[in-house]
Design a protein around this motif. Structure first.
Motif: not given
Length: 108
Positions: A4-18, A41-47
């Protein structure tokens, strides 16, 4: 394992560019310094930032970022984590480093 991401962060799956141009040239990582894309993938709370300013999850016009959305974020500002999803890497991205949102249909 769940992450789970901490406050102020998003957890993302990186999409590799061509990495190959239309002419078939392979680009090295040092040449490819464009913003990156990632699937949320997940969204942290406001900070609370310095000066008492509250940072909420990014919102574009009337569309809030939701799990499953594809975002565009600044290169080299994310924090990659060792846990992977198949061949894709995951990272934490600050709310402030999100540059945009990839939308398939028109935002009303």
């Amino acid at each position: 394992m769940k992450i789970f991401p901490n406050r102020g962060y998003l957890l993302v799956e990186i999409i590799k560019p061509e990495r190959t141009t239309k002419q078939g040239l392979i680009l090295t990582e040092s040449i490819h310094e464009e913003p990156m894309n990632g699937k949320v993938l997940a969204i942290g709370l406001q900070t609370v930032l310095a000066g008492g300013v509250i940072a909420y999850p990014p919102q574009f016009d009337s569309h809030k970022i939701e799990i499953g959305d594809t975002i565009i974020f600044k290169a080299r500002t994310h924090h990659e984590i060792r846990e992977t999803l198949g061949d894709n890497q995951m990272a934490f991205v600050s709310f402030l480093d999100v540059l945009g949102l990839e939308v398939k249909e028109k935002i009303k």
